[in-house]
Design a protein around this motif. Structure first.
Motif, PDB file in Angstrom:
ATOM      1  N   THR A  74      28.611  -2.596 131.811  1.00  0.00           N
ATOM      2  CA  THR A  74      28.935  -2.937 133.201  1.00  0.00           C
ATOM      3  C   THR A  74      30.054  -3.966 133.318  1.00  0.00           C
ATOM      4  OG1 THR A  74      27.262  -4.695 133.250  1.00  0.00           O
ATOM      5  CG2 THR A  74      26.558  -2.475 133.882  1.00  0.00           C
ATOM      6  N   GLU A 100      23.731  -2.454 122.954  1.00  0.00           N
ATOM      7  CA  GLU A 100      23.120  -2.032 124.207  1.00  0.00           C
ATOM      8  C   GLU A 100      22.075  -0.952 123.927  1.00  0.00           C
ATOM      9  OE1 GLU A 100      26.512  -2.538 124.139  1.00  0.00           O
ATOM     10  OE2 GLU A 100      26.157  -4.418 125.179  1.00  0.00           O
ATOM     11  N   TYR A 126      29.604 -10.586 132.636  1.00  0.00           N
ATOM     12  CA  TYR A 126      29.434 -11.667 131.671  1.00  0.00           C
ATOM     13  C   TYR A 126      29.151 -12.958 132.436  1.00  0.00           C
ATOM     14  CZ  TYR A 126      31.679  -8.247 128.651  1.00  0.00           C
ATOM     15  OH  TYR A 126      31.991  -7.099 127.977  1.00  0.00           O
ATOM     16  N   ASN A 158      27.208  -7.874 129.199  1.00  0.00           N
ATOM     17  CA  ASN A 158      26.850  -6.460 129.265  1.00  0.00           C
ATOM     18  C   ASN A 158      28.151  -5.678 129.163  1.00  0.00           C
ATOM     19  OD1 ASN A 158      26.222  -3.797 130.145  1.00  0.00           O
ATOM     20  ND2 ASN A 158      24.416  -4.567 131.214  1.00  0.00           N
ATOM     21  N   HIS A 159      28.424  -5.097 127.990  1.00  0.00           N
ATOM     22  CA  HIS A 159      29.706  -4.430 127.754  1.00  0.00           C
ATOM     23  C   HIS A 159      29.848  -3.145 128.549  1.00  0.00           C
ATOM     24  CE1 HIS A 159      30.251  -7.446 124.800  1.00  0.00           C
ATOM     25  NE2 HIS A 159      29.493  -6.905 123.867  1.00  0.00           N
ATOM     26  N   PRO A 182      20.703   0.461 133.759  1.00  0.00           N
ATOM     27  CA  PRO A 182      21.662  -0.372 133.044  1.00  0.00           C
ATOM     28  C   PRO A 182      20.967  -1.212 131.988  1.00  0.00           C
ATOM     29  CG  PRO A 182      21.674  -0.847 135.415  1.00  0.00           C
ATOM     30  CD  PRO A 182      20.628   0.175 135.180  1.00  0.00           C
ATOM     31  N   CYS A 183      21.631  -1.395 130.857  1.00  0.00           N
ATOM     32  CA  CYS A 183      21.020  -2.149 129.774  1.00  0.00           C
ATOM     33  C   CYS A 183      20.984  -3.628 130.113  1.00  0.00           C
ATOM     34  CB  CYS A 183      21.791  -1.928 128.476  1.00  0.00           C
ATOM     35  SG  CYS A 183      23.533  -2.351 128.604  1.00  0.00           S
ATOM     36  N   ALA A 184      20.055  -4.326 129.490  1.00  0.00           N
ATOM     37  CA  ALA A 184      19.941  -5.760 129.698  1.00  0.00           C
ATOM     38  C   ALA A 184      21.109  -6.468 129.031  1.00  0.00           C
ATOM     39  CB  ALA A 184      18.620  -6.258 129.121  1.00  0.00           C
ATOM     40  N   PRO A 185      21.480  -7.645 129.525  1.00  0.00           N
ATOM     41  CA  PRO A 185      22.590  -8.371 128.897  1.00  0.00           C
ATOM     42  C   PRO A 185      22.222  -8.832 127.496  1.00  0.00           C
ATOM     43  CG  PRO A 185      21.501  -9.748 130.528  1.00  0.00           C
ATOM     44  CD  PRO A 185      20.925  -8.378 130.680  1.00  0.00           C
ATOM     45  N   ALA A 238      15.922  -4.953 125.410  1.00  0.00           N
ATOM     46  CA  ALA A 238      17.171  -4.565 124.763  1.00  0.00           C
ATOM     47  C   ALA A 238      17.354  -5.378 123.498  1.00  0.00           C
ATOM     48  CB  ALA A 238      18.363  -4.805 125.712  1.00  0.00           C
TER      49      ALA A 238
END
Length: 227
Positions: free
Chosen positions: A105, A40, A108, A102-103, A68-71, A34
């Motif tokens: 999900t 994201e 943080y 991760n905005h 889900p995207c990586a933080p 990411a």
């Protein structure tokens, strides 16, 4: 601070700065999948198509599901870390401290890590998370294992920036947008303010844009009369 014992040698600040400076740190955070600038990216692997002979008897093929995207690394800097063990703070050396988020999900956390891609500990950031500011560029908090940590920042600018990121992360972690979240950036000096006191306030106001502090929309600093 109480008695301090050295157990780990220090490293260079460059080993702990934002992942955009090196692929090794990006790998630690999972950012090889990411973007590392707060954006994201969604990735998925399309399932293999079933053979025709099996397609008639088997279940219908499922649509690809986005993972889900990586933080993203919201802030990273070098700090001097101390863990509270047996009634005293024990020095853990110079390590990295990062605020990850991760905005999508709304997850943080604070990540403490070594220069060799070694995760030391994490602390989930939520609305009730407590980051306490102390004099001499120190902050303290409890990690996910209820271990107390004290961090000392080399730069006077990096500590308030770190605290700002944690504060915004606490607000972003909530589903409702009407929450009031406060966070000390620098410990004040002088007599404490009590209920019923009258004070003058110098302030800055920023818009919240893309889940972070954006454009400065107001400030009374430098004006003849404060608020």
């Amino acid at each position: 601070m109480e008695k301090i014992k050295d157990i780990i040698p220090d490293y260079n600040d460059g080993d702990f700065l934002c992942p955009k400076r090196g692929a090794k740190l990006a790998s630690l955070f999972g950012l090889d999948r990411a973007e590392s600038q707060g954006n994201e990216s969604f990735q998925f692997t399309a399932p293999k198509q079933p053979k025709k002979s099996c397609a008639i008897l088997g279940p219908p093929p499922q649509k690809p599901v986005a993972l889900p995207c990586a933080p993203a690394v919201l802030f990273a800097t070098a700090v001097h870390a101390f863990s509270f063990v047996n009634g005293q703070y024990v020095k853990q050396g110079k390590i990295g401290a990062a605020v990850l988020g991760n905005h999508v999900t709304k997850e943080y956390k604070i990540l403490l890590y070594g220069s060799k891609q070694k995760q030391i500990t994490t602390a989930r950031i939520h609305c009730g998370f407590v980051l306490t500011v102390h004099p001499c560029n120190y902050v303290t908090f409890y990690d996910d294992q209820q271990q107390n940590w004290s961090l000392m920042f080399d730069s006077e600018k990096s500590k308030p920036e770190f605290c700002k990121k944690v504060c915004v992360a606490r607000w972003n972690s909530e589903d409702s947008s009407d929450s009031l979240v406060t966070q000390d950036l620098v410990q004040g000096e002088g007599q404490a303010v009590d209920i019923g006191d009258t004070v003058e306030v110098a302030y800055f106001g920023w818009l919240l844009q893309n889940h972070s502090l954006g454009q400065l929309f107001d400030s009374n600093l430098g004006k003849e009369k404060l608020q």
